[in-house]
Motif scaffolding. Structure first.
Motif, PDB file in Angstrom:
ATOM      1  N   LEU A 294      28.344  15.579  27.930  1.00  0.00           N
ATOM      2  CA  LEU A 294      28.419  15.916  26.505  1.00  0.00           C
ATOM      3  C   LEU A 294      27.409  16.991  26.120  1.00  0.00           C
ATOM      4  CD1 LEU A 294      28.867  12.367  24.961  1.00  0.00           C
ATOM      5  CD2 LEU A 294      30.543  14.212  24.907  1.00  0.00           C
ATOM      6  N   PHE A 295      26.264  16.960  26.772  1.00  0.00           N
ATOM      7  CA  PHE A 295      25.239  17.951  26.473  1.00  0.00           C
ATOM      8  C   PHE A 295      25.555  19.300  27.110  1.00  0.00           C
ATOM      9  CE2 PHE A 295      21.212  20.148  27.297  1.00  0.00           C
ATOM     10  CZ  PHE A 295      20.675  20.175  26.018  1.00  0.00           C
ATOM     11  N   LEU A 296      26.051  19.271  28.355  1.00  0.00           N
ATOM     12  CA  LEU A 296      26.253  20.517  29.097  1.00  0.00           C
ATOM     13  C   LEU A 296      27.529  21.266  28.707  1.00  0.00           C
ATOM     14  CD1 LEU A 296      25.185  19.735  32.783  1.00  0.00           C
ATOM     15  CD2 LEU A 296      23.977  21.102  31.079  1.00  0.00           C
ATOM     16  N   PHE A 297      28.587  20.528  28.332  1.00  0.00           N
ATOM     17  CA  PHE A 297      29.854  21.219  28.093  1.00  0.00           C
ATOM     18  C   PHE A 297      29.747  22.306  27.030  1.00  0.00           C
ATOM     19  CE2 PHE A 297      33.894  21.767  25.872  1.00  0.00           C
ATOM     20  CZ  PHE A 297      34.679  22.230  26.921  1.00  0.00           C
ATOM     21  N   PRO A 298      29.147  22.034  25.840  1.00  0.00           N
ATOM     22  CA  PRO A 298      29.034  23.120  24.859  1.00  0.00           C
ATOM     23  C   PRO A 298      28.207  24.295  25.377  1.00  0.00           C
ATOM     24  CG  PRO A 298      28.617  21.006  23.829  1.00  0.00           C
ATOM     25  CD  PRO A 298      28.622  20.769  25.309  1.00  0.00           C
ATOM     26  N   VAL A 299      27.145  23.980  26.135  1.00  0.00           N
ATOM     27  CA  VAL A 299      26.284  25.043  26.661  1.00  0.00           C
ATOM     28  C   VAL A 299      27.021  25.875  27.710  1.00  0.00           C
ATOM     29  CG1 VAL A 299      24.138  25.533  27.893  1.00  0.00           C
ATOM     30  CG2 VAL A 299      24.217  23.677  26.206  1.00  0.00           C
ATOM     31  N   LEU A 300      27.670  25.179  28.646  1.00  0.00           N
ATOM     32  CA  LEU A 300      28.376  25.879  29.726  1.00  0.00           C
ATOM     33  C   LEU A 300      29.596  26.629  29.214  1.00  0.00           C
ATOM     34  CD1 LEU A 300      28.200  23.210  32.587  1.00  0.00           C
ATOM     35  CD2 LEU A 300      26.890  25.335  32.392  1.00  0.00           C
ATOM     36  N   SER A 301      30.331  26.028  28.271  1.00  0.00           N
ATOM     37  CA  SER A 301      31.518  26.712  27.761  1.00  0.00           C
ATOM     38  C   SER A 301      31.139  27.960  26.974  1.00  0.00           C
ATOM     39  CB  SER A 301      32.342  25.769  26.875  1.00  0.00           C
ATOM     40  OG  SER A 301      31.590  25.353  25.749  1.00  0.00           O
ATOM     41  N   ALA A 302      29.975  27.912  26.281  1.00  0.00           N
ATOM     42  CA  ALA A 302      29.507  29.094  25.559  1.00  0.00           C
ATOM     43  C   ALA A 302      29.090  30.200  26.525  1.00  0.00           C
ATOM     44  CB  ALA A 302      28.346  28.716  24.649  1.00  0.00           C
ATOM     45  N   ALA A 303      28.503  29.817  27.658  1.00  0.00           N
ATOM     46  CA  ALA A 303      28.013  30.809  28.616  1.00  0.00           C
ATOM     47  C   ALA A 303      29.096  31.305  29.568  1.00  0.00           C
ATOM     48  CB  ALA A 303      26.860  30.205  29.430  1.00  0.00           C
ATOM     49  N   LEU A 304      30.008  30.403  29.965  1.00  0.00           N
ATOM     50  CA  LEU A 304      30.987  30.742  31.002  1.00  0.00           C
ATOM     51  C   LEU A 304      32.407  30.875  30.491  1.00  0.00           C
ATOM     52  CD1 LEU A 304      29.737  28.254  33.771  1.00  0.00           C
ATOM     53  CD2 LEU A 304      29.168  30.688  33.533  1.00  0.00           C
ATOM     54  N   GLY A 305      32.667  30.436  29.262  1.00  0.00           N
ATOM     55  CA  GLY A 305      34.040  30.473  28.772  1.00  0.00           C
ATOM     56  C   GLY A 305      34.917  29.552  29.594  1.00  0.00           C
ATOM     57  N   THR A 306      36.109  29.992  29.937  1.00  0.00           N
ATOM     58  CA  THR A 306      37.034  29.143  30.684  1.00  0.00           C
ATOM     59  C   THR A 306      36.644  28.973  32.151  1.00  0.00           C
ATOM     60  OG1 THR A 306      38.445  31.054  31.091  1.00  0.00           O
ATOM     61  CG2 THR A 306      38.967  29.699  29.183  1.00  0.00           C
ATOM     62  N   LYS A 307      35.684  29.737  32.622  1.00  0.00           N
ATOM     63  CA  LYS A 307      35.215  29.542  34.007  1.00  0.00           C
ATOM     64  C   LYS A 307      34.503  28.202  34.172  1.00  0.00           C
ATOM     65  CE  LYS A 307      34.720  34.453  35.141  1.00  0.00           C
ATOM     66  NZ  LYS A 307      33.772  35.536  35.539  1.00  0.00           N
ATOM     67  N   VAL A 308      34.175  27.543  33.055  1.00  0.00           N
ATOM     68  CA  VAL A 308      33.544  26.235  33.121  1.00  0.00           C
ATOM     69  C   VAL A 308      34.442  25.226  33.832  1.00  0.00           C
ATOM     70  CG1 VAL A 308      34.449  25.388  30.911  1.00  0.00           C
ATOM     71  CG2 VAL A 308      32.263  24.529  31.770  1.00  0.00           C
ATOM     72  N   PHE A 309      35.753  25.467  33.824  1.00  0.00           N
ATOM     73  CA  PHE A 309      36.669  24.533  34.471  1.00  0.00           C
ATOM     74  C   PHE A 309      36.480  24.492  35.983  1.00  0.00           C
ATOM     75  CE2 PHE A 309      39.123  25.530  30.513  1.00  0.00           C
ATOM     76  CZ  PHE A 309      39.002  24.276  29.951  1.00  0.00           C
ATOM     77  N   TRP A 310      35.979  25.560  36.577  1.00  0.00           N
ATOM     78  CA  TRP A 310      35.676  25.527  38.011  1.00  0.00           C
ATOM     79  C   TRP A 310      34.585  24.502  38.299  1.00  0.00           C
ATOM     80  CZ3 TRP A 310      39.033  27.354  41.192  1.00  0.00           C
ATOM     81  CH2 TRP A 310      39.758  28.517  40.908  1.00  0.00           C
ATOM     82  N   ILE A 311      33.604  24.411  37.402  1.00  0.00           N
ATOM     83  CA  ILE A 311      32.522  23.448  37.586  1.00  0.00           C
ATOM     84  C   ILE A 311      33.031  22.022  37.369  1.00  0.00           C
ATOM     85  CG2 ILE A 311      30.305  22.674  36.664  1.00  0.00           C
ATOM     86  CD1 ILE A 311      29.684  25.581  36.016  1.00  0.00           C
ATOM     87  N   ILE A 312      33.830  21.835  36.322  1.00  0.00           N
ATOM     88  CA  ILE A 312      34.362  20.502  36.038  1.00  0.00           C
ATOM     89  C   ILE A 312      35.262  20.024  37.179  1.00  0.00           C
ATOM     90  CG2 ILE A 312      35.724  19.139  34.409  1.00  0.00           C
ATOM     91  CD1 ILE A 312      34.957  21.163  32.245  1.00  0.00           C
ATOM     92  N   ALA A 313      35.947  20.950  37.856  1.00  0.00           N
ATOM     93  CA  ALA A 313      36.859  20.579  38.942  1.00  0.00           C
ATOM     94  C   ALA A 313      36.142  19.904  40.105  1.00  0.00           C
ATOM     95  CB  ALA A 313      37.610  21.809  39.447  1.00  0.00           C
ATOM     96  N   ALA A 314      34.831  20.085  40.206  1.00  0.00           N
ATOM     97  CA  ALA A 314      34.076  19.428  41.279  1.00  0.00           C
ATOM     98  C   ALA A 314      34.111  17.909  41.128  1.00  0.00           C
ATOM     99  CB  ALA A 314      32.632  19.930  41.275  1.00  0.00           C
ATOM    100  N   ALA A 315      34.290  17.411  39.896  1.00  0.00           N
ATOM    101  CA  ALA A 315      34.277  15.961  39.663  1.00  0.00           C
ATOM    102  C   ALA A 315      35.469  15.261  40.318  1.00  0.00           C
ATOM    103  CB  ALA A 315      34.216  15.672  38.165  1.00  0.00           C
ATOM    104  N   PRO A 316      36.730  15.654  40.019  1.00  0.00           N
ATOM    105  CA  PRO A 316      37.842  14.985  40.707  1.00  0.00           C
ATOM    106  C   PRO A 316      37.841  15.213  42.209  1.00  0.00           C
ATOM    107  CG  PRO A 316      38.638  16.851  39.408  1.00  0.00           C
ATOM    108  CD  PRO A 316      37.222  16.611  39.010  1.00  0.00           C
ATOM    109  N   LEU A 317      37.329  16.352  42.650  1.00  0.00           N
ATOM    110  CA  LEU A 317      37.235  16.593  44.092  1.00  0.00           C
ATOM    111  C   LEU A 317      36.299  15.571  44.736  1.00  0.00           C
ATOM    112  CD1 LEU A 317      37.901  18.309  46.568  1.00  0.00           C
ATOM    113  CD2 LEU A 317      35.988  19.815  45.943  1.00  0.00           C
ATOM    114  N   ALA A 318      35.162  15.303  44.104  1.00  0.00           N
ATOM    115  CA  ALA A 318      34.225  14.299  44.625  1.00  0.00           C
ATOM    116  C   ALA A 318      34.871  12.914  44.637  1.00  0.00           C
ATOM    117  CB  ALA A 318      32.961  14.286  43.782  1.00  0.00           C
ATOM    118  N   GLY A 319      35.636  12.600  43.602  1.00  0.00           N
ATOM    119  CA  GLY A 319      36.325  11.319  43.560  1.00  0.00           C
ATOM    120  C   GLY A 319      37.328  11.159  44.685  1.00  0.00           C
ATOM    121  N   LEU A 320      38.074  12.203  44.966  1.00  0.00           N
ATOM    122  CA  LEU A 320      39.049  12.160  46.055  1.00  0.00           C
ATOM    123  C   LEU A 320      38.367  11.946  47.402  1.00  0.00           C
ATOM    124  CD1 LEU A 320      41.581  14.997  45.123  1.00  0.00           C
ATOM    125  CD2 LEU A 320      42.098  12.564  45.419  1.00  0.00           C
TER     126      LEU A 320
END
Length: 497
Positions: free
Chosen positions: A442-468
């Motif tokens: 919750l803290f990082l998403f606004p910061v990362l989305s402001a800095a990276l725009g839609t590229k933030v989704f590459w970082i978020i994608a690491a979460a389901p990959l770790a789960g798999l």
């Protein structure tokens, strides 16, 4: 997965020659009766519904600020750091509440903890609605978070310990119901925002967030009002404490099963006593067969929480900013996506987990999420109508995967990886780490989305990959496995890992 139960695990409930009622000689007998299912017309389903009402409160209170953060920041002249403090205060409270609540759930019982934490919701919701400044608001959200953190361990214990072991409506299906309940609560908050947005005059638009937060007190008051009629202690927990007579009374009241207690000295001497509640039980989660289960449940919870909070709680921001939509369109789109995909996915999980299993559904859900996040990262900020449609489709795919996969079964793994004596601390430990992930997200998403725009989704994608990766490394299936039996197995018995 398989388990060999030691021959002296417990006596199966048997009929006396002059009394046809099942006989209870140990906590294992109580567990066996619960596993067979409640009698038709009993209160067991109502107890489950009330426990899910607690989950509804958790979700509603956690998501209630999704549309009000900007108004709060403007009203109280908050900096981005101050806004982050207010938004994340509830998750800080939930971290502490989960750790304490898990222990208390095992120590003093499910019923007492559940009824006590309802008062947190009432008091904190009213205080939030009347908050004169950001400090009071943040403090009230922290207290609300304590209630949220305390509630989930006890709610999951009720769901697991008032449900049958196998077949339709089994323990895994009952626990998976937390997911559509969660999304229903989020949708209710969206509907309230929509209704209030339509009726409040422009001059009173600042009341919107106060009314939304204050409404959280209403369902809590309803639950408090009906507690004495339906809510009982968990019969398995009561039996584990040595109160077989109390467990028998609960079975008759909530399960519709009339039993007879055999309290003879010989039976008492032969009964194996499960471990008692202790802070040291948190250490038991990291030893023996429970270590692998704890590692898997923790990774699933953290990965699910990080990705979901970034996407779902950031959904209004994504739609309004990335897709350039108005406030009204943002509310409607967020509501439609949650109802049609996350909520429906949760219902799919409830219906299919008894046959398919939690492991396969979670693998499939993470695969959907990984594909969706990669797709969102590739599409980037939509430049035309076709790309907008693609972005919305990927958001829908993500929420659908969350609904039938990790969203439902993060709690299945957390709740059904441990027997009754460890269930409270197991869920509490899991929720402590998951809420820590939520706070970071919750803290990082606004910061990362402001800095990276839609590229933030590459970082978020690491979460389901770790789960798999974790699921493929640890193939543990909790659905249909009698984990409560592990409390009664002799030292020579084997348990599934």
């Amino acid at each position: 997965m398989s388990a060999s139960i030691a021959p002296d695990r417990a006596h199966a409930p048997a009929a006396a020659t002059t009394d046809a009622r099942p006989v209870i000689r140990s906590a294992a007998d109580v567990s066996d009766l619960v596993n067979r299912g409640a009698a038709v017309g009993s209160d067991a389903r109502v107890v489950i519904a009330i426990a899910l009402g607690g989950v509804f409160l958790d979700a509603y209170d956690l998501g209630a600020l999704a549309f009000g953060v900007k108004d709060i920041a403007r009203e109280f002249s908050l900096t981005p750091t101050g806004t982050g403090f207010v938004a994340s205060a509830i998750t800080f409270g939930a971290i502490i509440g989960a750790l304490i609540g898990g222990y208390l759930t095992d120590k003093i019982g499910r019923y007492r903890v559940f009824m006590a934490d309802m008062f947190f919701f009432v008091i904190a919701a009213i205080a939030c609605a009347l908050a004169p400044n950001a400090w009071v608001l943040g403090g009230s959200r922290f207290v609300m978070g304590l209630g949220v953190g305390i509630d989930l361990p006890v709610a999951m214990a009720f769901l697991a310990e008032f449900s049958r072991l196998k077949g339709r409506g089994n323990k895994a299906a009952s626990i998976a119901m937390w997911c559509p309940t969660w999304y229903a609560a989020i949708s209710v908050s969206y509907l309230l925002v929509l209704g209030l947005y339509a009726v409040l005059p422009e001059s009173h638009s600042g009341w919107l967030w106060r009314l939304i937060l204050g409404f959280g007190a209403v369902p809590a008051i309803v639950i408090i009002a009906i507690r004495s009629r339906y809510i009982s202690e968990s019969p398995v927990w009561a039996a584990n404490q040595g109160d077989l007579a109390g467990a028998a009374a609960i079975l008759k009241r909530s399960y519709g099963i009339d039993t007879r207690v055999d309290a003879s000295p010989a039976t008492a001497a032969a009964t194996r006593t499960p471990r008692k509640a202790s802070w040291s039980n948190y250490g038991a989660l990291l030893r023996g067969v429970y270590l692998r289960r704890t590692v898997l449940a923790t990774i699933i919870a953290i990965a699910s929480s990080f990705a979901y909070n970034a996407v779902a709680f950031g959904l209004p921001v994504i739609i309004s900013s990335f897709l350039k939509q108005s406030m009204l369109t943002t509310i409607l789109a967020s509501l439609a996506l949650n109802l049609c995909f996350a909520f429906v996915g949760g219902l799919i999980a409830v219906r299919t987990v008894p046959k398919i299993g939690a492991w396969k559904l979670t693998v499939g859900g993470y695969a959907f999420q990984l594909a969706a996040l990669v797709g969102l990262a590739i599409v980037g900020r939509p430049a035309n109508g076709a790309e907008v449609v693609m972005a919305i489709a990927f958001l829908a795919l993500f929420l659908l995967g969350q609904g039938f996969g990790p969203g439902s079964h993060s709690m299945t793994f957390a709740s059904l990886s441990y027997p009754t004596s460890l269930r409270g601390v197991g869920v509490g430990f899991n929720q402590t780490l998951m809420r820590s992930s939520s706070t970071v997200s919750l803290f990082l998403f606004p910061v990362l989305s402001a800095a990276l725009g839609t590229k933030v989704f590459w970082i978020i994608a690491a979460a389901p990959l770790a789960g798999l990766i974790a699921l493929l490394a640890i193939r543990w299936e909790p659905s249909g496995y009698d984990v409560d039996a592990e409390d009664f197995e002799a030292s020579g018995g084997r348990v599934a890992g």
